[in-house]
Scaffold this active site. Sequence first.
Site, PDB file in Angstrom:
ATOM      1  N   ASP A 187       0.850  -1.197   0.000  1.00 18.62           N
ATOM      2  CA  ASP A 187       0.000   0.000   0.000  1.00 18.62           C
ATOM      3  C   ASP A 187       0.890   1.255   0.000  1.00 18.62           C
ATOM      4  O   ASP A 187       1.898   1.296   0.712  1.00 18.62           O
ATOM      5  CB  ASP A 187      -0.906  -0.016   1.239  1.00 18.62           C
ATOM      6  CG  ASP A 187      -2.070   0.946   1.130  1.00 18.62           C
ATOM      7  OD1 ASP A 187      -3.224   0.474   1.051  1.00 18.62           O
ATOM      8  OD2 ASP A 187      -1.842   2.173   1.120  1.00 18.62           O
TER       9      ASP A 187
ATOM     10  N   ASN B 174     -12.874  -3.505   2.867  1.00 17.62           N
ATOM     11  CA  ASN B 174     -13.831  -2.408   2.981  1.00 17.62           C
ATOM     12  C   ASN B 174     -14.776  -2.496   1.788  1.00 17.62           C
ATOM     13  O   ASN B 174     -14.326  -2.504   0.632  1.00 17.62           O
ATOM     14  CB  ASN B 174     -13.095  -1.066   2.978  1.00 17.62           C
ATOM     15  CG  ASN B 174     -12.232  -0.893   4.212  1.00 17.62           C
ATOM     16  OD1 ASN B 174     -12.592  -1.332   5.299  1.00 17.62           O
ATOM     17  ND2 ASN B 174     -11.069  -0.267   4.048  1.00 17.62           N
TER      18      ASN B 174
ATOM     19  N   GLN C 143     -14.526   2.355   1.689  1.00 21.37           N
ATOM     20  CA  GLN C 143     -13.848   1.910   0.468  1.00 21.37           C
ATOM     21  C   GLN C 143     -13.590   3.140  -0.398  1.00 21.37           C
ATOM     22  O   GLN C 143     -14.505   3.931  -0.667  1.00 21.37           O
ATOM     23  CB  GLN C 143     -14.700   0.899  -0.308  1.00 21.37           C
ATOM     24  CG  GLN C 143     -13.952   0.346  -1.530  1.00 21.37           C
ATOM     25  CD  GLN C 143     -14.715  -0.735  -2.278  1.00 21.37           C
ATOM     26  OE1 GLN C 143     -15.851  -1.059  -1.922  1.00 21.37           O
ATOM     27  NE2 GLN C 143     -14.103  -1.274  -3.312  1.00 21.37           N
TER      28      GLN C 143
ATOM     29  N   HIS D  56     -10.154  -5.266  -3.098  1.00 21.65           N
ATOM     30  CA  HIS D  56      -8.828  -5.549  -2.538  1.00 21.65           C
ATOM     31  C   HIS D  56      -8.980  -6.023  -1.099  1.00 21.65           C
ATOM     32  O   HIS D  56      -9.853  -5.564  -0.365  1.00 21.65           O
ATOM     33  CB  HIS D  56      -7.914  -4.317  -2.610  1.00 21.65           C
ATOM     34  CG  HIS D  56      -8.559  -3.061  -2.116  1.00 21.65           C
ATOM     35  ND1 HIS D  56      -9.451  -2.340  -2.872  1.00 21.65           N
ATOM     36  CD2 HIS D  56      -8.448  -2.393  -0.938  1.00 21.65           C
ATOM     37  CE1 HIS D  56      -9.869  -1.290  -2.182  1.00 21.65           C
ATOM     38  NE2 HIS D  56      -9.277  -1.305  -0.996  1.00 21.65           N
TER      39      HIS D  56
ATOM     40  N   HIS E  86      -6.921  -6.003   2.332  1.00 19.56           N
ATOM     41  CA  HIS E  86      -5.769  -5.430   3.035  1.00 19.56           C
ATOM     42  C   HIS E  86      -5.163  -6.517   3.926  1.00 19.56           C
ATOM     43  O   HIS E  86      -5.885  -7.185   4.678  1.00 19.56           O
ATOM     44  CB  HIS E  86      -6.197  -4.292   3.962  1.00 19.56           C
ATOM     45  CG  HIS E  86      -6.794  -3.096   3.294  1.00 19.56           C
ATOM     46  ND1 HIS E  86      -6.095  -1.927   3.096  1.00 19.56           N
ATOM     47  CD2 HIS E  86      -8.050  -2.866   2.798  1.00 19.56           C
ATOM     48  CE1 HIS E  86      -6.888  -1.029   2.509  1.00 19.56           C
ATOM     49  NE2 HIS E  86      -8.077  -1.572   2.330  1.00 19.56           N
TER      50      HIS E  86
HETATM   51  P1  AMP Z   1      -9.843   1.246   0.677  1.00 26.95           P
HETATM   52  O1  AMP Z   1     -10.058   2.461   1.540  1.00 26.95           O
HETATM   53  O2  AMP Z   1     -10.185  -0.043   1.359  1.00 26.95           O
HETATM   54  O3  AMP Z   1     -10.522   1.385  -0.674  1.00 26.95           O
HETATM   55  O4  AMP Z   1      -8.274   1.141   0.433  1.00 26.95           O
HETATM   56  C1  AMP Z   1      -7.627   1.639  -0.705  1.00 26.95           C
HETATM   57  C2  AMP Z   1      -6.159   1.585  -0.419  1.00 26.95           C
HETATM   58  O5  AMP Z   1      -5.456   1.740  -1.636  1.00 26.95           O
HETATM   59  C3  AMP Z   1      -5.652   2.660   0.536  1.00 26.95           C
HETATM   60  O6  AMP Z   1      -5.055   2.051   1.675  1.00 26.95           O
HETATM   61  C4  AMP Z   1      -4.651   3.438  -0.317  1.00 26.95           C
HETATM   62  O7  AMP Z   1      -3.547   3.891   0.433  1.00 26.95           O
HETATM   63  C5  AMP Z   1      -4.254   2.418  -1.346  1.00 26.95           C
HETATM   64  N1  AMP Z   1      -3.762   2.945  -2.625  1.00 26.95           N
HETATM   65  C6  AMP Z   1      -4.302   3.927  -3.369  1.00 26.95           C
HETATM   66  N2  AMP Z   1      -3.590   4.110  -4.488  1.00 26.95           N
HETATM   67  C7  AMP Z   1      -2.563   3.220  -4.454  1.00 26.95           C
HETATM   68  C8  AMP Z   1      -1.477   2.908  -5.323  1.00 26.95           C
HETATM   69  N3  AMP Z   1      -1.283   3.564  -6.489  1.00 26.95           N
HETATM   70  N4  AMP Z   1      -0.616   1.941  -4.957  1.00 26.95           N
HETATM   71  C9  AMP Z   1      -0.790   1.275  -3.788  1.00 26.95           C
HETATM   72  N5  AMP Z   1      -1.799   1.511  -2.927  1.00 26.95           N
HETATM   73  C10 AMP Z   1      -2.681   2.480  -3.249  1.00 26.95           C
END
Ligand code: AMP
Length: 113
Positions: free
Chosen positions: A29, A86, A93, A99, A101
């Site tokens: 992440d 999420n 989300q 995804h 985590h």
């Molecule tokens: P969510 O809030 O469950 O949708 O989590 C999305 C996650 O994606 C967050 O923890 C972000 O920090 C992560 N994220 C967003 N863009 C990127 C990226 N380009 N590479 C890696 N992680 C990312």
Amino acid sequence: MSCIFCKIVDGSLPARKVYEDDDVLAFHDVNPQAPVHVLVIPKQHIAKFSDFNEHEHELIGKIFYAAKKVAEELQLTEDGFRLVVNNGANAHQTVFHLHVHILGGRKFTWPPG
Ligand code: AMP
């Protein structure tokens, strides 16, 4: 294509990959919430967990099996780790490509925030 995780899958956006097979990709992440914070995604675009259909059981299994292998590889298994999905707005989300985590390397509280 506007999905950032699809761009990571097709290589047009960089990521620190930790696992890849034909169906699943895992990468660190960019904004880690724990010493280890990895995301496991299906390569196929599925916007959220609740969009899985009845023909995709096998893919769900592959995602969670990959999460288990990544947790082992990153030595999280002995101390414990957390898996989070999420799903939708109330669950915070922010990226609408499913995804899981993997969070590890510290203690977590319960209930989550
Ligand atoms: P969510 O809030 O469950 O949708 O989590 C999305 C996650 O994606 C967050 O923890 C972000 O920090 C992560 N994220 C967003 N863009 C990127 C990226 N380009 N590479 C890696 N992680 C990312």
